[in-house]
Design a protein around this motif. Structure first.
Motif, mmCIF file in Angstrom:
data_model
loop_
_atom_site.group_PDB
_atom_site.id
_atom_site.type_symbol
_atom_site.label_atom_id
_atom_site.label_comp_id
_atom_site.label_asym_id
_atom_site.label_seq_id
_atom_site.Cartn_x
_atom_site.Cartn_y
_atom_site.Cartn_z
ATOM 1 N N LYS A 8 0.837 -1.197 0.000
ATOM 2 C CA LYS A 8 0.000 0.000 0.000
ATOM 3 C C LYS A 8 0.873 1.248 0.000
ATOM 4 O O LYS A 8 1.967 1.239 0.559
ATOM 5 N N LYS A 9 0.354 2.297 -0.640
ATOM 6 C CA LYS A 9 0.971 3.611 -0.550
ATOM 7 C C LYS A 9 -0.118 4.672 -0.458
ATOM 8 O O LYS A 9 -0.864 4.887 -1.420
ATOM 9 N N TYR A 10 -0.221 5.292 0.711
ATOM 10 C CA TYR A 10 -1.175 6.363 0.943
ATOM 11 C C TYR A 10 -0.400 7.672 1.114
ATOM 12 O O TYR A 10 0.489 7.765 1.957
ATOM 13 N N PHE A 11 -0.744 8.664 0.304
ATOM 14 C CA PHE A 11 -0.148 9.991 0.433
ATOM 15 C C PHE A 11 -1.087 10.870 1.255
ATOM 16 O O PHE A 11 -2.244 11.053 0.867
ATOM 17 N N PRO A 12 -0.630 11.403 2.389
ATOM 18 C CA PRO A 12 -1.520 12.204 3.237
ATOM 19 C C PRO A 12 -1.884 13.534 2.579
ATOM 20 O O PRO A 12 -1.070 14.147 1.884
ATOM 21 N N THR A 54 -6.386 15.885 6.315
ATOM 22 C CA THR A 54 -7.802 15.771 5.952
ATOM 23 C C THR A 54 -8.141 14.435 5.304
ATOM 24 O O THR A 54 -9.309 14.130 5.087
ATOM 25 N N GLY A 55 -7.132 13.648 4.953
ATOM 26 C CA GLY A 55 -7.408 12.361 4.324
ATOM 27 C C GLY A 55 -6.157 11.797 3.682
ATOM 28 O O GLY A 55 -5.034 12.255 3.946
ATOM 29 N N ASP A 56 -6.355 10.801 2.820
ATOM 30 C CA ASP A 56 -5.246 10.150 2.129
ATOM 31 C C ASP A 56 -5.593 9.944 0.668
ATOM 32 O O ASP A 56 -6.757 9.687 0.323
ATOM 33 N N VAL A 57 -4.570 10.050 -0.185
ATOM 34 C CA VAL A 57 -4.694 9.604 -1.570
ATOM 35 C C VAL A 57 -4.170 8.179 -1.625
ATOM 36 O O VAL A 57 -2.987 7.929 -1.389
ATOM 37 N N LYS A 58 -5.060 7.235 -1.926
ATOM 38 C CA LYS A 58 -4.695 5.821 -1.925
ATOM 39 C C LYS A 58 -4.149 5.452 -3.298
ATOM 40 O O LYS A 58 -4.842 4.877 -4.136
ATOM 41 N N ALA A 59 -2.876 5.789 -3.514
ATOM 42 C CA ALA A 59 -2.257 5.569 -4.821
ATOM 43 C C ALA A 59 -2.128 4.089 -5.138
ATOM 44 O O ALA A 59 -2.344 3.654 -6.279
ATOM 45 N N VAL A 60 -1.734 3.300 -4.153
ATOM 46 C CA VAL A 60 -1.673 1.839 -4.281
ATOM 47 C C VAL A 60 -2.368 1.269 -3.052
ATOM 48 O O VAL A 60 -2.020 1.615 -1.923
ATOM 49 N N ASP A 61 -3.347 0.403 -3.283
ATOM 50 C CA ASP A 61 -4.226 -0.015 -2.198
ATOM 51 C C ASP A 61 -4.296 -1.529 -2.083
ATOM 52 O O ASP A 61 -5.220 -2.162 -2.598
#
Length: 322
Positions: A12-16, A26-33
């Protein structure tokens, strides 16, 4: 599984995301989930999907150029996630990357000789004379000449620059090369030359490839197996021929329906997708593709499908096969 060179599990890779006056998260961009796959020694795994699906982010995480949020990456039996910088640098000798843009990936202030020598210097390989000899040999291998070593990147065409990028990746005798859209920035006439070069090098040096691209025609030409990504998730993975002849996932069917057929007498009915790809900042519940799928069922918006083996060697994440 003794022939597996790379094994990825739950990556996984989440960008805050930050907003407001104080920069509160405010959340995350779930680039790889949460993706999982393996690559066998000597094979080519293609990763395909629309722009923004997370395939390039995946390639950079495998090299630890981007740190994963979660998951496991095992290369040649060694866990890479959490590995110290010194150990990771030593490991990168065996896994190299070819980048998409040959104009941006080469230092314009260095000669070709300096560019190709740098990996050997970093890893302490050979004497100065041996390194220069190796540079000349690699230039010949990729279809250039040793006298090109004293030139600068701006003195080459795009295809020649990409050959230099490939030569740089080969300098340390790697086992794995991750090629991130290596021909998308090149003219169509040059693309086939670079693809043929990559295939010849694979045979000569017993290389393993992860080939990242959005062009399904290119991927079919070079890949043994293909994984299809959508919104940070793997939705289908199988042998290249089987994927193109018997796609299972509705998204894969839509992608393949848009591939031109070089036969004026053969017509394909395109599968038109409604709407736009959802934002990775706020992906849909359940199956990420259900908002655009013509075969959507009630369960698709409620429960996320698991990537599972539908037929021997053919995996898909779709509720149609539950």
């Amino acid at each position: 599984m003794n022939d597996v060179l790379l094994e990825v599990a739950g990556l996984k890779k989440y960008f805050p995301l930050h907003g407001g006056f104080f920069g509160k998260k405010t959340g995350d961009v779930k680039a790889v989930d949460d993706i999982s796959f393996f690559v066998k020694k000597g094979e080519t795994l293609g990763l395909v999907g629309e722009s923004g699906c997370g395939k390039s982010t995946t390639g950079r995480m495998l090299m630890r150029l981007i740190e994963p949020t979660e998951g496991s990456v095992r290369f040649d039996g060694k866990e890479l996630v959490g590995l110290g910088s010194k150990e990771m640098r030593e490991t990168r000798k065996d896994m190299q990357m070819v980048f998409q843009d040959p104009f941006a990936s080469l230092n314009p202030r260095h000669t070709v000789e300096q560019i190709l020598e740098e990996p050997l210097i970093v890893h302490g390989i050979g004497t100065s004379a041996e390194r220069k000899q190796r540079v000349g040999e690699m230039l010949e291998v990729v279809g250039l000449s040793s006298y090109h070593a004293k030139r600068y990147p701006h003195q080459f065409s795009g295809g020649q620059r990409q050959r230099i990028g490939i030569a740089r990746a080969l300098m340390t005798n790697p086992k794995l090369i991750i090629a991130d859209e290596p021909v998308s920035a090149l003219d169509v006439s040059i693309q086939s030359q670079v693809l043929n070069l990559l295939e010849d090098l694979q045979q000569e040096f017993q290389l393993t490839y992860i080939f990242i691209a959005h062009d399904l025609g290119v991927v079919r030409h070079i890949s043994d197996r293909v994984g299809v990504m959508y919104l940070g998730r793997l939705v289908e993975i199988t042998d290249s021929d089987r994927l193109y002849e018997e796609p299972l996932h509705p998204y894969t069917k839509a992608l393949l329906s848009a591939v031109p057929v070089p036969d004026p007498g053969q017509r394909k009915e395109p599968v038109l997708l409604t709407g736009d790809m959802p934002s990775p900042e706020n992906p849909p519940m359940g199956c990420a593709f259900h908002t655009r799928c013509r075969e959507c069922m009630a369960i698709c918006s409620e429960e996320r499908p698991v990537l599972k083996e539908i037929t021997p060697g053919h995996f898909a994440a779709c509720h149609l096969y539950d």
